[in-house]
Design a protein around this motif. Sequence first.
Motif, PDB file in Angstrom:
ATOM      1  N   THR A 116      -8.897  75.042   8.491  1.00  0.00           N
ATOM      2  CA  THR A 116      -9.198  74.095   8.393  1.00  0.00           C
ATOM      3  C   THR A 116      -9.891  72.558   9.313  1.00  0.00           C
ATOM      4  O   THR A 116     -10.345  71.462   8.973  1.00  0.00           O
ATOM      5  CB  THR A 116      -7.891  72.661   7.775  1.00  0.00           C
ATOM      6  N   GLY A 117      -9.965  72.957  10.115  1.00  0.00           N
ATOM      7  CA  GLY A 117      -9.521  72.402  11.954  1.00  0.00           C
ATOM      8  C   GLY A 117      -9.059  71.775  11.764  1.00  0.00           C
ATOM      9  O   GLY A 117      -9.017  70.044  12.935  1.00  0.00           O
ATOM     10  N   GLY A 118      -7.883  71.023  11.045  1.00  0.00           N
ATOM     11  CA  GLY A 118      -6.992  69.962  11.595  1.00  0.00           C
ATOM     12  C   GLY A 118      -5.817  69.955  12.951  1.00  0.00           C
ATOM     13  O   GLY A 118      -5.643  71.173  13.149  1.00  0.00           O
ATOM     14  N   LYS A 119      -5.927  69.242  13.159  1.00  0.00           N
ATOM     15  CA  LYS A 119      -4.616  68.854  14.453  1.00  0.00           C
ATOM     16  C   LYS A 119      -4.156  69.144  14.877  1.00  0.00           C
ATOM     17  O   LYS A 119      -2.336  67.421  13.962  1.00  0.00           O
ATOM     18  CB  LYS A 119      -5.611  67.620  15.694  1.00  0.00           C
ATOM     19  N   VAL A 120      -3.511  70.541  15.551  1.00  0.00           N
ATOM     20  CA  VAL A 120      -1.664  70.542  14.558  1.00  0.00           C
ATOM     21  C   VAL A 120      -1.142  70.167  16.506  1.00  0.00           C
ATOM     22  O   VAL A 120      -1.779  71.144  17.985  1.00  0.00           O
ATOM     23  CB  VAL A 120      -1.747  71.637  14.554  1.00  0.00           C
ATOM     24  N   HIS A 121      -0.120  69.938  16.410  1.00  0.00           N
ATOM     25  CA  HIS A 121       0.978  69.185  17.688  1.00  0.00           C
ATOM     26  C   HIS A 121       2.072  69.940  17.605  1.00  0.00           C
ATOM     27  O   HIS A 121       2.760  68.746  16.222  1.00  0.00           O
ATOM     28  CB  HIS A 121       0.778  67.771  17.959  1.00  0.00           C
ATOM     29  N   ILE A 122       2.749  70.883  17.678  1.00  0.00           N
ATOM     30  CA  ILE A 122       3.917  71.373  17.664  1.00  0.00           C
ATOM     31  C   ILE A 122       5.045  70.655  18.863  1.00  0.00           C
ATOM     32  O   ILE A 122       4.854  70.839  20.109  1.00  0.00           O
ATOM     33  CB  ILE A 122       3.607  72.509  17.514  1.00  0.00           C
ATOM     34  N   VAL A 123       5.828  69.464  18.381  1.00  0.00           N
ATOM     35  CA  VAL A 123       6.157  69.042  19.002  1.00  0.00           C
ATOM     36  C   VAL A 123       7.688  69.728  19.651  1.00  0.00           C
ATOM     37  O   VAL A 123       8.185  70.638  18.246  1.00  0.00           O
ATOM     38  CB  VAL A 123       7.774  67.714  18.221  1.00  0.00           C
ATOM     39  N   HIS A 124       9.001  69.320  19.882  1.00  0.00           N
ATOM     40  CA  HIS A 124       9.953  70.094  21.192  1.00  0.00           C
ATOM     41  C   HIS A 124       9.835  71.497  20.869  1.00  0.00           C
ATOM     42  O   HIS A 124      11.050  72.044  20.328  1.00  0.00           O
ATOM     43  CB  HIS A 124      10.828  69.250  20.422  1.00  0.00           C
ATOM     44  N   MET A 125       9.039  72.350  21.775  1.00  0.00           N
ATOM     45  CA  MET A 125       9.116  73.235  21.194  1.00  0.00           C
ATOM     46  C   MET A 125      10.598  73.738  22.259  1.00  0.00           C
ATOM     47  O   MET A 125      10.172  73.401  23.359  1.00  0.00           O
ATOM     48  CB  MET A 125       7.606  74.227  22.108  1.00  0.00           C
ATOM     49  N   ALA A 126      11.182  75.004  21.509  1.00  0.00           N
ATOM     50  CA  ALA A 126      11.842  75.673  22.470  1.00  0.00           C
ATOM     51  C   ALA A 126      11.970  77.158  22.503  1.00  0.00           C
ATOM     52  O   ALA A 126      13.429  77.270  22.988  1.00  0.00           O
ATOM     53  CB  ALA A 126      12.855  75.138  22.009  1.00  0.00           C
ATOM     54  N   ALA A 127      10.981  77.752  22.014  1.00  0.00           N
ATOM     55  CA  ALA A 127      11.240  78.787  21.956  1.00  0.00           C
ATOM     56  C   ALA A 127      10.076  80.133  22.967  1.00  0.00           C
ATOM     57  O   ALA A 127       8.745  79.382  22.778  1.00  0.00           O
ATOM     58  CB  ALA A 127      11.591  79.725  20.828  1.00  0.00           C
ATOM     59  N   LYS A 128      10.314  80.530  23.257  1.00  0.00           N
ATOM     60  CA  LYS A 128       9.075  81.558  23.873  1.00  0.00           C
ATOM     61  C   LYS A 128       8.067  82.578  22.951  1.00  0.00           C
ATOM     62  O   LYS A 128       6.890  82.385  23.787  1.00  0.00           O
ATOM     63  CB  LYS A 128       9.864  82.282  24.861  1.00  0.00           C
ATOM     64  N   GLU A 129       8.565  82.076  22.250  1.00  0.00           N
ATOM     65  CA  GLU A 129       7.810  83.337  20.938  1.00  0.00           C
ATOM     66  C   GLU A 129       6.631  81.799  20.483  1.00  0.00           C
ATOM     67  O   GLU A 129       6.013  82.317  20.475  1.00  0.00           O
ATOM     68  CB  GLU A 129       9.004  83.534  19.597  1.00  0.00           C
ATOM     69  N   GLY A 130       7.064  80.796  20.225  1.00  0.00           N
ATOM     70  CA  GLY A 130       6.307  80.218  20.195  1.00  0.00           C
ATOM     71  C   GLY A 130       5.381  79.689  21.417  1.00  0.00           C
ATOM     72  O   GLY A 130       4.014  79.402  20.761  1.00  0.00           O
ATOM     73  N   VAL A 131       5.308  79.738  22.713  1.00  0.00           N
ATOM     74  CA  VAL A 131       5.269  79.163  23.127  1.00  0.00           C
ATOM     75  C   VAL A 131       4.016  80.605  23.394  1.00  0.00           C
ATOM     76  O   VAL A 131       2.526  80.051  23.548  1.00  0.00           O
ATOM     77  CB  VAL A 131       5.986  78.965  24.960  1.00  0.00           C
ATOM     78  N   GLU A 132       4.196  81.997  23.933  1.00  0.00           N
ATOM     79  CA  GLU A 132       2.952  82.874  23.277  1.00  0.00           C
ATOM     80  C   GLU A 132       2.320  83.115  22.537  1.00  0.00           C
ATOM     81  O   GLU A 132       0.956  82.709  23.067  1.00  0.00           O
ATOM     82  CB  GLU A 132       4.087  84.185  22.914  1.00  0.00           C
ATOM     83  N   LEU A 133       2.597  82.594  21.262  1.00  0.00           N
ATOM     84  CA  LEU A 133       1.719  81.617  19.878  1.00  0.00           C
ATOM     85  C   LEU A 133       0.530  81.012  19.861  1.00  0.00           C
ATOM     86  O   LEU A 133      -0.573  80.982  20.411  1.00  0.00           O
ATOM     87  CB  LEU A 133       2.395  81.844  18.285  1.00  0.00           C
ATOM     88  N   LEU A 134       1.151  79.891  20.956  1.00  0.00           N
ATOM     89  CA  LEU A 134       0.609  78.534  21.400  1.00  0.00           C
ATOM     90  C   LEU A 134      -0.590  78.429  22.221  1.00  0.00           C
ATOM     91  O   LEU A 134      -1.864  78.744  21.976  1.00  0.00           O
ATOM     92  CB  LEU A 134       1.614  77.385  21.470  1.00  0.00           C
ATOM     93  N   ARG A 135       0.142  79.800  23.478  1.00  0.00           N
ATOM     94  CA  ARG A 135      -1.243  80.060  24.475  1.00  0.00           C
ATOM     95  C   ARG A 135      -2.393  80.899  23.697  1.00  0.00           C
ATOM     96  O   ARG A 135      -3.425  80.969  23.951  1.00  0.00           O
ATOM     97  CB  ARG A 135      -0.148  80.834  25.726  1.00  0.00           C
TER      98      ARG A 135
END
Length: 452
Positions: free
Chosen positions: A232-251
């Motif tokens: 969609t091109g939508g602006k996604v901001h993931i708040v209060h990230m707490a898991a390394k798996e999420g960090v890897e996806l974000l990176r």
Amino acid sequence: MAGGNILIRGGTLVLPHHEPFKADIKILDGKVAAIGTSLSRKGVDEVIDATGMYVLPGVVDEHVHMREPGLTYKDDFTHGTSGAAVAGVTTVLEMPNTKPPVESASILRQKAKLLSSKAYVDFGLYGVIHNANVHEFEDIVAEGAVGFKVFLGPTTGNIPPPDDGSLYEALTKSAKLGVPLAFHAENADLVRYFTEKVKASGRDDPAAHEAARPPICEEESINKLILLSKRTGGKVHIVHMAAKEGVELLRAARTKGLNVTGETCPHYLLLNSSDYLKYGTAIKVNPPIRGKEHQEALWRAVLDGTISTLGSDHAPHAEHEKRGNVWECAAGFTGVQTFLPLMIHQALIGKLPIQKIPELMSEAPAKLFRIWPKKGALSVGSDGDVVIIDPNGETIITKEWLRAKYPISPFIGWRLKGAVKYTVLRGMIIAKDYELITDRPKGVWIKPLGKH
Ligand code: DOR
Ligand code: ZN
């Protein structure tokens, strides 16, 4: 809008992407008028001697739940923003899971009106998006929301998570209008499944909360949001990230140039699951505090820019709600007042370069929520929002020091290097040595400056 005339002289300016340097700042009529050496005091009413001190842009806390209206038995905007004011936070972005939830333009307008007379610092407001109100998106934006919060997982206020169709539509609108969506990214079905399993096992120790919301809950939601943003091109901001798996996806998503950003909070950087023994349910928060490997991954992500903002996730509750066993205890604790002191300590002990503080806590959130460079910057023309830090001072977090109806925080008893000496809002000194020195609340409602 009221503004003061002040000269801050002799301090060391700490701005993002720069080594700290010595400079004076002159603020006239509430706006930064000049930055340089040996500025004259012409036109100012007051001079602060900042010799030996760090001078930073006021903090923009992009993530606070101050509970007003409707949940003021937990805390309220007067307490919340006075805690912000004394500890260097000059703008707060207030979450919409109040009562009623901020799900229409008129509710947003009423909330802004109600909070305006109580705000000790400037504030922006989020709307909320769920299945039943996606059609309100444009009206809420037009009314002045900085963005939206979307709760994919269960949280205070029991706002139902939107289905994938509503998410797709909201993110399509986000792309069109340039409005960020801040996601509480924990898959509700998985949280329910694991919670029931862990409860059925008979566990009720504080660390059971971590087992009830394992990393896959975050990972599944973040994975889906990245895909939706990609399409969609939508602006996604993931708040209060707490898991390394999420960090890897974000990176990976950021490396590909996708429109996805992430926030973490001091408690995920400073605590880990070994602390359940020490603090018990005081550290119950959603998503949960996790193991050391997650904590270390979050630090790396903050230092390498994968995670671009910090928020406090200030989430106060009444004392009786924080009692009881792990399943009964409410999730969250006060955070806006400990936010900057905790991170300053980290900078002073060498865990992060001090210029990362204005980057993560002022500039990046202000840019993301389109209130920069009015907020989150110290450049000519910006609002004169400044925090002055004494690196030789000390901050001791106590119940008495915390300005909350219920001063509950895992950080009570912590001794920190450095102290917030002054907080300046639009050229007006509003706090000194952690005491309010303003006769009345002077904060105003801030609307985004960007396209909408
Ligand atoms: O622990 C939490 N409490 N996490 C959230 O995301 C919301 C918050 C609240 O509002 O109580
Ligand atoms: Zn939240």
